[in-house]
Design an enzyme around this catalytic site. Structure first.
Site, PDB file in Angstrom:
ATOM      1  CE1 TYR A 456      -4.062   1.954   0.230  1.00  0.00           C
ATOM      2  CE2 TYR A 456      -2.785   3.276   1.776  1.00  0.00           C
ATOM      3  CZ  TYR A 456      -3.889   3.121   0.969  1.00  0.00           C
ATOM      4  OH  TYR A 456      -4.819   4.126   0.889  1.00  0.00           O
ATOM      5  CB  SER A 536      -7.156   2.499  -2.788  1.00  0.00           C
ATOM      6  OG  SER A 536      -7.589   3.808  -2.564  1.00  0.00           O
ATOM      7  CG  ASP A 619     -14.379   3.680  -6.064  1.00  0.00           C
ATOM      8  OD1 ASP A 619     -14.565   4.479  -5.124  1.00  0.00           O
ATOM      9  OD2 ASP A 619     -13.304   3.086  -6.239  1.00  0.00           O
ATOM     10  CG  HIS A 654     -12.478   2.697  -2.642  1.00  0.00           C
ATOM     11  ND1 HIS A 654     -11.895   3.015  -3.853  1.00  0.00           N
ATOM     12  CD2 HIS A 654     -11.450   2.630  -1.744  1.00  0.00           C
ATOM     13  CE1 HIS A 654     -10.588   3.156  -3.690  1.00  0.00           C
ATOM     14  NE2 HIS A 654     -10.296   2.925  -2.426  1.00  0.00           N
TER      15      HIS A 654
END
Length: 682
Positions: A456, A536, A619, A654
């Protein structure tokens, strides 16, 4: 197969930028956009359905996820509210019971809210007396939610509604349960800026929500986000205000004396650019968790009466140490502090003055989450889990200190057959970076194990040990699931976060590339048996990594990515991300962002790895346009024989599919793609 390439160009800060798929930012119902999305959906569906392993994976994933799960119960005056998903259910049901050992009664069953399982219970909070419950429904599993009320005794909904077009967020109930504070868009603000212009309102139960009173936020700038909490005695309202200035985050803390209704919110802790603070009140003290002058956070306190009178004097309660403070809970005369030590959760019990009484004995290295309690109650609950330790609800008695298991998930497999290991590797600039490895007992380092690397690296988010049910079909067939704790996250505090922000963003990509090279060098896997995955900001991570190092891995799973770094701030709530990414309207940051923006850095004729781009049509956090434009450009540029596919989850936000059955379909497609590309044996 190919999307229409336009000749659109524009000059930004003196640089000509081509944007051939700008038209994909339009309305998905536009005939040309709809036709292309339909075509790509059909092409991906044909690929997935032709994989013999796909149906087996779907059934296996559904079976593995089919077990009882609980969250930590929320106590309110003898009633306990909690989520419980029973074996075979798609979504967790909200229950209430009288007493901890009472008979459960259903309050809200999301499984019955929509036949398509697309309406989800997004938030809920009971009143302090346990008589009423405010809850939020999202009709597409996204950030857009409608607030409702339910009478707990009868289980019947009240007529009160706060509609989802103002993007309401639940706040805190009044002391007597006559109403609650919540945050929402100012109704006078433009509809196209629905995620901005937030104000705090108070709703009185039984009245028209259109008449709700705005209590805080007049004159606030559009990016500011206010929220409030009530003190344990009901006398003070604590205001937490977060915003940005000059591309830096900041926080301010305010207090209002509710015994003086005409009083204003008094500023107690002024903003310091680049630092954050989160405050709550207990008994006569205001507690503030802050990273100002303490990169790994510290807890400070001051008198509430002094705060509202302008006589503020903070004292240290828990000073900064080697561990990162992640949260705290106050119960009677006890303070419980949750810390992150070497990316593993610990809980310490303190006196209210900060004296350490003990560290709670947790079973393995894992993750602590979900503190729930009443300020003057006699217990604290939390959830604990690890890679091979199923989610478990713990209760701590106050003040007796007894730690006991209330509920524990019993998954349909043997977690003891899974091995977990934390390793450290060196990034490009010499920085040591930790990584968790999860694999089946007895794995050999033979350079032939299929491996999935996940990361991430942003927004102060820490990747902690979690129960990896969705990855089990991969792990049990000899796969290695690796989780790299990259810079940009919060694993080691503010310094670690800032080392992956703005002009330091390349550090995150370098950390991820070094993780992949470590796995190959240490003979866990080989390049042609290695995949990377992120969602993301993690979708940006894997997209930028493959653009910079197309030779690095065999396959890429790119979920709900941020891919156009020059226009991310122009859609939905993207302006909130400027403190992490930098402002594209700043000439200096524009040049840096253009240098790694995945959409702009794909090269014609390059041999890219097999790539699955995943997004959701509803989203409203990361606009699907990022996925659309990136996939279109990759299909055009790629010269390898490996496929580029795009999968769009319908009526989802999302997080993608949220029910067990829909998530099994979604993850079956994803893992079937990985199995196919990495040559995983059935």
């Amino acid at each position: 197969m190919y999307a229409r390439r336009s000749d659109f160009k524009e000059t930004l800060h003196g640089t000509e930028v081509t944007d051939p798929y700008r038209w994909l930012e339009g309305d998905p119902s536009d005939p040309e956009i709809y036709a292309w999305l339909t075509q790509e959906g059909a092409r991906a569906r044909e690929y997935f359905d032709n994989l013999s392993v796909r149906e087996m994976l779907r059934d296996e994933l559904k079976s593995l996820a089919s077990y009882d799960t609980w969250n930590a119960p929320v106590p309110r005056c003898g009633r306990y509210f909690y989520l419980h998903r029973k074996t075979g259910e798609d979504m967790a049901v909200l229950y209430v019971k009288e007493g901890l050992k009472g008979t459960p009664r259903v309050l809200i069953d999301p499984n019955k809210l929509s036949t398509s399982k697309t309406t989800v219970l997004a938030e809920w909070t009971p009143s302090r007396n346990g008589e009423l419950l405010a809850y939020a429904l999202s009709y597409a599993g996204n950030d857009k939610k409608e607030l409702r009320l339910i009478d707990v005794s009868t289980g019947k909904d009240l007529p009160d509604r706060v509609l989802d077009d103002v993007y309401p967020e639940l706040g805190t109930w009044g002391f007597e349960g006559a109403g609650f504070w919540y945050t929402r868009r100012d109704p006078q603000a433009p509809l196209e800026e629905a995620k901005f212009h937030k104000r705090v309102y108070f709703h009185t139960v039984g009245t028209d929500t259109n008449e709700d009173t705005q209590v805080w936020g007049k004159g606030f700038e559009k990016e500011w986000f206010p929220a409030v909490r009530l003190s344990s005695d009901g006398q003070y309202l604590v205001g937490n205000l977060h915003g940005q200035q000059g591309g830096q985050e900041w926080s301010e803390v305010y207090v209002k004396n509710l015994k003086e209704p005409e009083s204003e919110f008094v500023l107690v802790l002024p903003r310091v650019l680049g630092t954050l603070a989160y405050a709550s009140a207990h008994r006569e003290l205001l507690y503030v968790l802050t990273n100002n002058g303490a990169p790994k956070w510290k807890l400070i306190s001051c008198s509430l009466s002094g705060a509202v009178s302008g006589s503020v004097k903070f004292t240290d309660v828990v000073i900064e140490g080697d561990d990162v403070i992640e949260g705290y809970a106050l119960v009677q005369d006890r303070l419980f502090v949750h810390k992150l030590r070497n990316v593993q959760g610990v809980v310490q019990e303190h006196t209210l003055a900060g004296e350490v009484l003990r560290e709670l004995p947790l079973p393995v290295a894992g993750t602590v989450s979900g503190f729930t309690k009443e300020g003057e109650g006699n217990e604290l609950f939390f959830l604990f889990a690890s890679f091979a330790y199923p989610p478990t609800v713990y209760r701590i008695g106050v003040p007796d200190g007894e730690l006991e298991i209330i509920e524990q998930a019993t998954p349909p497999f043997d977690p003891s057959a899974i091995t977990t290991q934390q390793v450290w590797y060196t990034s490009k600039d010499g920085t040591p970076v930790p990584m968790f490895l999860v694999y089946k007992e007895g794995l050999e380092k033979n350079s032939d194990n299929p491996t999935m690397l996940y990361g991430y690296g942003g927004f102060d988010v820490s990747l902690r040990p979690g129960f990896l049910v969705h990855a089990l079909p991969f792990i049990t067939r000899g796969g290695v699931f690796a989780i790299a704790n990259l810079r940009g996250g919060g694993e080691f505090g503010r310094d670690w976060h800032e080392a992956g922000m703005k002009k330091n963003k390349q550090n995150v990509f370098d950390d991820f590339i070094a993780a992949a090279e470590f796995l190959v060098r240490e003979r866990y896997t080989a390049q042609d048996r290695l995949a990377i995955m992120g969602g993301s900001n993690g979708g940006l991570l894997v997209a930028a990594t493959m653009a910079q190092r197309p030779d690095l891995v065999r396959a890429v799973v790119c979920r709900v990515p941020v891919a156009d770094m020059l226009r991310y701030h122009l859609h939905l709530g993207g302006r909130h991300w400027i403190p992490d990414y930098g402002d594209p309207d700043n000439p200096e940051m524009f040049k840096y962002l253009l240098g790694y923006s995945p959409y702009h850095n794909l090269k014609d004729g390059e041999r890219y790895p097999a790539t699955l781009v995943m997004t959701s049509d509803h989203d409203d956090r990361v606009h699907p346009l990022h996925a659309y434009k990136f996939a279109a450009r990759l299909i055009e540029a790629n010269a390898s024989e490996y496929p580029t596919l795009m999968r769009v989850e319908m009526q989802a936000g999302h997080g993608g599919a949220l029910s067990v059955s829909r998530a099994a379909e979604q993850d079956a497609d994803m893992w079937a793609f990985v199995f196919d590309q990495l040559g995983v044996r059935k």
